[in-house]
Scaffold this active site. Structure first.
Site, PDB file in Angstrom:
ATOM      1  N   TYR A 152      10.439  58.603  54.905  1.00 40.61           N
ATOM      2  CA  TYR A 152       9.798  58.390  53.615  1.00 40.61           C
ATOM      3  C   TYR A 152       8.512  59.207  53.486  1.00 40.61           C
ATOM      4  O   TYR A 152       8.263  59.841  52.455  1.00 40.61           O
ATOM      5  CB  TYR A 152       9.501  56.897  53.466  1.00 40.61           C
ATOM      6  CG  TYR A 152       8.960  56.465  52.130  1.00 40.61           C
ATOM      7  CD1 TYR A 152       9.808  56.324  51.028  1.00 40.61           C
ATOM      8  CD2 TYR A 152       7.612  56.145  51.967  1.00 40.61           C
ATOM      9  CE1 TYR A 152       9.320  55.890  49.802  1.00 40.61           C
ATOM     10  CE2 TYR A 152       7.117  55.720  50.753  1.00 40.61           C
ATOM     11  CZ  TYR A 152       7.977  55.597  49.670  1.00 40.61           C
ATOM     12  OH  TYR A 152       7.481  55.165  48.460  1.00 40.61           O
ATOM     13  N   LYS A 156       7.833  62.131  50.749  1.00 37.91           N
ATOM     14  CA  LYS A 156       6.757  62.026  49.770  1.00 37.91           C
ATOM     15  C   LYS A 156       5.727  63.145  49.926  1.00 37.91           C
ATOM     16  O   LYS A 156       5.112  63.574  48.942  1.00 37.91           O
ATOM     17  CB  LYS A 156       6.091  60.658  49.876  1.00 37.91           C
ATOM     18  CG  LYS A 156       6.982  59.509  49.383  1.00 37.91           C
ATOM     19  CD  LYS A 156       7.516  59.756  47.987  1.00 37.91           C
ATOM     20  CE  LYS A 156       8.116  58.499  47.357  1.00 37.91           C
ATOM     21  NZ  LYS A 156       8.678  58.758  46.011  1.00 37.91           N
TER      22      LYS A 156
END
Length: 254
Positions: A152, A156
């Site tokens: 993640y 991002k």
């Protein structure tokens, strides 16, 4: 007169959480809204509840090129064009590196980063032709690194580089590209995280609130208000920026 009268906005991952909040805010300010989500039934239900003069729910797998092309084509055909794209769709598959599977790595990178790429590539065709467009990508404070979120966090952080590059490439066509990096936002996704780590949801939220100077967790409306500004003509001289909306958590090292 609303800021988005005459505009068509696409919000991916728009059936619930932050995406639904953004879709609602755009509808309130006059936009025709396309809610894209993997679950078309849920997307349609959210779209129906927006109270917009025009709103549709469209099933779309943002990590699949054919699905993206079909979805954007349907939005243009049914709503008459596209002016704003919010790349919000996202999933989590948290784990420590030695436990993380290749499938969990690929799925998270696929939805967040490949999804933003495919959706932006499809929408920019209209943006370049009409010499107008707004792209808003959802990053995260986790882009700075977060234990158990190698996939993640990498996705991002990639979104931030992607945002800056698109701003450089598309600025000459009057297309603004920015990103919001939310901190802790009270959504089903963060509630699921609490349950997964064995914490009570309210205790989990309170712990997050204590990590930022404002002393509360964020709500989808906090992100929606920021999105409504960054995608408006009032922000026409802002591009390539990453705005952390986190109650000051990054200042406090949270």
């Amino acid at each position: 007169m609303g800021r988005y009268d005459g505009r068509v906005a696409i919000v991916t991952g728009g059936a619930r959480g932050i995406g639904a909040g953004i879709a609602q805010r755009f509808a309130e300010e006059g936009a025709a809204v396309a809610v894209l989500d993997l679950d078309e039934t849920q997307a349609a239900q959210t779209a129906e509840g927006l109270g917009a003069a025009q709103a549709i729910g469209v099933g779309c797998d943002v990590a699949d090129a054919a699905s993206v092309e079909a979805a954007v084509g349907r939005v243009v055909a049914e709503l008459g064009g596209v002016h704003v794209l919010v790349n919000n769709a996202g999933i989590t598959r948290d784990n420590l590196l030695f436990k993380m599977s290749e499938a969990d790595w690929d799925s998270v990178l696929g939805v967040h980063l490949r999804g933003a790429f495919l959706m932006s590539k499809a929408a920019q065709q209209s943006f370049v032709e009409q010499k107008y467009g707004k792209i808003l990508n959802l990053s995260s404070s986790s882009a700075r690194g977060n234990r158990g979120q190698a996939n993640y966090s990498a996705a991002k952080a990639g979104v931030q580089g992607f945002t800056r590059t698109l701003a450089i490439e598309l600025g000459r066509y009057n297309v603004n590209v920015n990103a919001i990096a939310p901190g802790f936002i009270a959504t089903d996704m963060t509630d699921d995280t609490a349950r997964r780590v064995g914490m009570d949801v309210e205790e989990f939220r309170q712990a997050a609130a204590q990590r930022n100077p404002i002393g509360r967790v964020g709500e989808p409306g906090d992100i929606a208000a920021t999105a409504a500004f960054l995608c408006s003509d009032e922000a026409s001289y802002i591009t390539g920026q990453i705005l952390y909306v986190d109650g000051g958590a990054t200042l406090a090292g949270g």
